[in-house]
Design an enzyme around this catalytic site. Structure first.
Site, PDB file in Angstrom:
ATOM      1  N   HIS A   1       0.845  -1.202   0.000  1.00 21.47           N
ATOM      2  CA  HIS A   1       0.000   0.000   0.000  1.00 21.47           C
ATOM      3  C   HIS A   1       0.887   1.262   0.000  1.00 21.47           C
ATOM      4  O   HIS A   1       0.626   2.201  -0.741  1.00 21.47           O
ATOM      5  CB  HIS A   1      -0.878   0.058   1.254  1.00 21.47           C
TER       6      HIS A   1
ATOM      7  N   LYS B   1     -15.938  -7.490   6.084  1.00 20.84           N
ATOM      8  CA  LYS B   1     -14.967  -8.316   6.823  1.00 20.84           C
ATOM      9  C   LYS B   1     -14.873  -7.737   8.240  1.00 20.84           C
ATOM     10  O   LYS B   1     -15.019  -6.540   8.420  1.00 20.84           O
ATOM     11  CB  LYS B   1     -13.569  -8.209   6.197  1.00 20.84           C
TER      12      LYS B   1
ATOM     13  N   ARG C   1      -2.413  -6.358  -8.371  1.00 15.68           N
ATOM     14  CA  ARG C   1      -1.364  -7.336  -8.107  1.00 15.68           C
ATOM     15  C   ARG C   1      -1.376  -8.472  -9.120  1.00 15.68           C
ATOM     16  O   ARG C   1      -0.379  -8.811  -9.700  1.00 15.68           O
ATOM     17  CB  ARG C   1      -1.527  -7.934  -6.711  1.00 15.68           C
TER      18      ARG C   1
ATOM     19  N   SER D   1      -2.880  -7.642   3.215  1.00 18.51           N
ATOM     20  CA  SER D   1      -3.084  -7.481   4.659  1.00 18.51           C
ATOM     21  C   SER D   1      -3.510  -8.810   5.277  1.00 18.51           C
ATOM     22  O   SER D   1      -3.085  -9.148   6.383  1.00 18.51           O
ATOM     23  CB  SER D   1      -4.163  -6.431   4.939  1.00 18.51           C
TER      24      SER D   1
HETATM   25  P1  ADP Z   1      -9.790  -3.632  -0.370  1.00 17.13           P
HETATM   26  O1  ADP Z   1     -10.454  -4.340   0.769  1.00 17.13           O
HETATM   27  O2  ADP Z   1     -10.569  -2.479  -0.934  1.00 17.13           O
HETATM   28  O3  ADP Z   1      -9.213  -4.523  -1.445  1.00 17.13           O
HETATM   29  P2  ADP Z   1      -7.101  -3.303   0.582  1.00 17.13           P
HETATM   30  O4  ADP Z   1      -6.695  -2.525   1.777  1.00 17.13           O
HETATM   31  O5  ADP Z   1      -6.892  -4.777   0.624  1.00 17.13           O
HETATM   32  O6  ADP Z   1      -8.589  -2.901   0.360  1.00 17.13           O
HETATM   33  O7  ADP Z   1      -6.390  -2.735  -0.701  1.00 17.13           O
HETATM   34  C1  ADP Z   1      -6.546  -1.412  -1.142  1.00 17.13           C
HETATM   35  C2  ADP Z   1      -5.966  -1.255  -2.530  1.00 17.13           C
HETATM   36  O8  ADP Z   1      -4.575  -1.529  -2.503  1.00 17.13           O
HETATM   37  C3  ADP Z   1      -6.549  -2.200  -3.586  1.00 17.13           C
HETATM   38  O9  ADP Z   1      -6.593  -1.512  -4.813  1.00 17.13           O
HETATM   39  C4  ADP Z   1      -5.548  -3.328  -3.639  1.00 17.13           C
HETATM   40  O10 ADP Z   1      -5.558  -3.967  -4.901  1.00 17.13           O
HETATM   41  C5  ADP Z   1      -4.251  -2.546  -3.448  1.00 17.13           C
HETATM   42  N1  ADP Z   1      -3.177  -3.368  -2.892  1.00 17.13           N
HETATM   43  C6  ADP Z   1      -3.208  -4.161  -1.805  1.00 17.13           C
HETATM   44  N2  ADP Z   1      -2.017  -4.772  -1.602  1.00 17.13           N
HETATM   45  C7  ADP Z   1      -1.209  -4.367  -2.619  1.00 17.13           C
HETATM   46  C8  ADP Z   1       0.151  -4.664  -3.017  1.00 17.13           C
HETATM   47  N3  ADP Z   1       0.904  -5.528  -2.332  1.00 17.13           N
HETATM   48  N4  ADP Z   1       0.636  -4.051  -4.125  1.00 17.13           N
HETATM   49  C9  ADP Z   1      -0.144  -3.196  -4.828  1.00 17.13           C
HETATM   50  N5  ADP Z   1      -1.425  -2.890  -4.534  1.00 17.13           N
HETATM   51  C10 ADP Z   1      -1.945  -3.454  -3.450  1.00 17.13           C
END
Ligand code: ADP
Length: 159
Positions: free
Chosen positions: A17, A41, A90, A128
């Site tokens: 992130h 979640k 990703r 996460s």
């Molecule tokens: P959500 O529950 O909306 O997917 P996340 O917190 O998991 O929220 O992710 C927020 C954004 O960050 C999403 O667009 C996700 O694809 C991106 N993201 C999460 N992890 C990574 C990573 N390792 N590299 C690039 N983008 C990421």
């Protein structure tokens, strides 16, 4: 130069992130990180904790703001006077979901477009939920999170 909204759960914020936030802050005039409040979640960290963690790891970026939001993402983007939504991509699995999300958002808010940044190869596997799973079994999470965030996750797991 535009204002971008980068939404997510950030439960907790990972180096993946952070990489997306840092890269978008270089190409956008302003980046507003939106922390989703009403998540289906059940989160490990409260919204307030997630916002504070994001504030800590983005304090060196003057054009980045962090805000909590609930309801429709496009309504939040309008409130922020945002021009675009930023999402990270990703893998193929992200692609299908993200395509559906961005196309739906464009139908309900045609003036708001979505920009995708592909993941840094270093973090392409990182999420996460994987971090939380490793921490639950007392594995080493230091390669995935800022040291302060890793400390908070360990504290939370021990509580
Ligand atoms: P959500 O529950 O909306 O997917 P996340 O917190 O998991 O929220 O992710 C927020 C954004 O960050 C999403 O667009 C996700 O694809 C991106 N993201 C999460 N992890 C990574 C990573 N390792 N590299 C690039 N983008 C990421």
């Amino acid at each position: 130069m535009a204002t971008a909204v980068y939404p997510g759960s950030f439960d907790p914020v990972t180096l993946g992130h952070q990489d997306i936030i840092e890269r978008s802050s270089k190409i956008m005039e302003k980046v507003i990180v939106g922390v989703l409040r009403n998540n289906s979640k059940s989160p490990l960290f409260s919204v307030k904790e997630r916002v504070n963690m994001l504030l800590d790891v983005t304090s060196h970026l003057p054009n980045v703001e962090v805000r909590a939001f609930d309801g429709l993402l496009v309504d939040f983007v309008r409130q922020c006077r945002g021009d675009v939504i930023i999402r990270g991509l990703r893998a193929i699995t992200d692609f299908e979901y993200e395509l559906q999300l961005s196309q739906t958002n464009r139908v309900i808010a045609p003036e708001v477009d979505t920009i995708f940044l592909t993941t840094n190869l270093k973090y392409s596997y990182l999420s996460s939920s994987i971090v939380k799973e490793i921490a639950m079994y007392h594995g080493d999470i230091s390669a995935f999170l800022h040291p302060d965030i890793a400390h908070k996750v360990r504290e939370k797991m021990e509580a």
